[in-house]
Design a protein around this motif. Structure first.
Motif, short mmCIF file in Angstrom:
data_model
loop_
_atom_site.label_atom_id
_atom_site.label_comp_id
_atom_site.label_asym_id
_atom_site.label_seq_id
_atom_site.Cartn_x
_atom_site.Cartn_y
_atom_site.Cartn_z
N VAL A 158 0.87 -1.18 0.00
CA VAL A 158 0.00 0.00 0.00
C VAL A 158 0.90 1.22 0.00
O VAL A 158 1.80 1.33 0.84
CB VAL A 158 -0.90 0.03 1.26
CG1 VAL A 158 -1.78 1.28 1.26
CG2 VAL A 158 -1.78 -1.21 1.35
N LYS A 159 0.67 2.12 -0.94
CA LYS A 159 1.48 3.33 -1.00
C LYS A 159 0.61 4.54 -0.68
O LYS A 159 -0.44 4.74 -1.29
CB LYS A 159 2.09 3.49 -2.41
CG LYS A 159 3.06 4.65 -2.52
CD LYS A 159 3.96 4.51 -3.73
CE LYS A 159 3.25 4.72 -5.04
NZ LYS A 159 3.15 6.15 -5.43
N LEU A 160 1.06 5.32 0.30
CA LEU A 160 0.37 6.55 0.69
C LEU A 160 1.16 7.72 0.12
O LEU A 160 2.34 7.87 0.42
CB LEU A 160 0.36 6.70 2.21
CG LEU A 160 -0.04 5.48 3.05
CD1 LEU A 160 0.17 5.78 4.53
CD2 LEU A 160 -1.49 5.14 2.79
N THR A 161 0.52 8.52 -0.70
CA THR A 161 1.21 9.67 -1.28
C THR A 161 0.62 10.95 -0.71
O THR A 161 -0.61 11.13 -0.70
CB THR A 161 1.10 9.68 -2.82
OG1 THR A 161 1.57 8.43 -3.30
CG2 THR A 161 1.94 10.80 -3.43
N GLN A 162 1.48 11.81 -0.21
CA GLN A 162 1.03 13.08 0.35
C GLN A 162 0.47 13.97 -0.74
O GLN A 162 0.88 13.90 -1.90
CB GLN A 162 2.22 13.82 0.99
CG GLN A 162 2.84 13.09 2.15
CD GLN A 162 2.92 13.96 3.37
OE1 GLN A 162 1.91 14.46 3.86
NE2 GLN A 162 4.12 14.13 3.90
N SER A 163 -0.42 14.86 -0.34
CA SER A 163 -0.84 15.90 -1.26
C SER A 163 0.33 16.86 -1.46
O SER A 163 1.29 16.86 -0.68
CB SER A 163 -2.06 16.63 -0.69
OG SER A 163 -1.76 17.11 0.60
N GLY A 164 0.27 17.64 -2.52
CA GLY A 164 1.36 18.58 -2.81
C GLY A 164 1.05 19.31 -4.08
O GLY A 164 -0.07 19.24 -4.58
N PRO A 165 2.05 19.99 -4.62
CA PRO A 165 1.81 20.78 -5.84
C PRO A 165 1.32 19.91 -7.01
O PRO A 165 0.58 20.39 -7.86
CB PRO A 165 3.19 21.36 -6.17
CG PRO A 165 4.03 21.19 -4.95
CD PRO A 165 3.44 20.06 -4.17
N HIS A 166 1.71 18.62 -7.00
CA HIS A 166 1.34 17.72 -8.11
C HIS A 166 -0.11 17.27 -8.03
O HIS A 166 -0.69 16.86 -9.02
CB HIS A 166 2.25 16.48 -8.12
CG HIS A 166 1.98 15.56 -6.96
ND1 HIS A 166 2.26 15.91 -5.66
CD2 HIS A 166 1.41 14.32 -6.91
CE1 HIS A 166 1.88 14.92 -4.86
NE2 HIS A 166 1.37 13.96 -5.59
N CYS A 167 -0.67 17.33 -6.82
CA CYS A 167 -2.02 16.78 -6.61
C CYS A 167 -2.52 17.23 -5.24
O CYS A 167 -1.81 17.09 -4.24
CB CYS A 167 -1.95 15.24 -6.65
SG CYS A 167 -3.53 14.44 -6.34
N LYS A 168 -3.77 17.72 -5.19
CA LYS A 168 -4.28 18.24 -3.92
C LYS A 168 -4.78 17.14 -2.97
O LYS A 168 -5.10 17.41 -1.82
CB LYS A 168 -5.38 19.30 -4.16
CG LYS A 168 -6.66 18.73 -4.76
CD LYS A 168 -7.76 19.79 -4.84
CE LYS A 168 -9.03 19.26 -5.49
NZ LYS A 168 -9.59 18.04 -4.91
N ASN A 169 -4.88 15.91 -3.49
CA ASN A 169 -5.41 14.83 -2.67
C ASN A 169 -4.31 13.94 -2.11
O ASN A 169 -3.31 13.70 -2.77
CB ASN A 169 -6.32 13.92 -3.50
CG ASN A 169 -7.37 14.70 -4.26
OD1 ASN A 169 -7.96 15.63 -3.72
ND2 ASN A 169 -7.61 14.33 -5.51
#
Lengths: 79, 79
Positions: free
Chosen positions: A30-41
């Motif tokens: 399972v990969k959790l990706t933080q929100s950031g400039p690339h994606c708000k979610n």
């Protein structure tokens, strides 16, 4: 592992999220990706043991439960 | 995304784990990999915003805290 992957993807990876429960035994990682400039979610992407990648809803209680179950399993293996 | 990646790696990815706290703002994503035939350990690999990949100790309280913080951020964005 491509350069794009190493530096993080450039946009949101998930168009929609899988809403049905997936048994932890079918999940490889399972990969959790933080929100950031690339994606708000915040994005949660599970890789299943058959190789499929599915987006999960990070706010769903069963998704949190699966993440907790993986971590708890590590606890069980600790010395 | 290579075929090897899609089907899961064939052995443990982490030789040792990073023990010092990493601020969540430096983390791009966190991948939790279940134990299995390829590796007896649960593995937690963080990709930092500078592209480095570091293995984290799944039983460390600060690692659990970071995972919780990412999920809580998703909760804050939910409608």
């Amino acid at each position: 592992v491509s350069l794009a992957w190493m530096g993080g993807e450039l946009r949101c990876q998930c168009i929609h999220t899988h809403s049905k429960f997936i048994p932890p035994k079918n999940i490889q990682d399972v990969k959790l990706t933080q929100s950031g400039p690339h994606c708000k979610n915040v994005e949660v992407i599970a890789t299943l043991k058959d190789g499929r990648e599915v987006c999960l809803e990070p706010t769903a209680p069963w998704v949190k439960m699966i993440i907790k179950a993986i971590l708890d399993k590590a606890q069980g293996n600790a010395p």
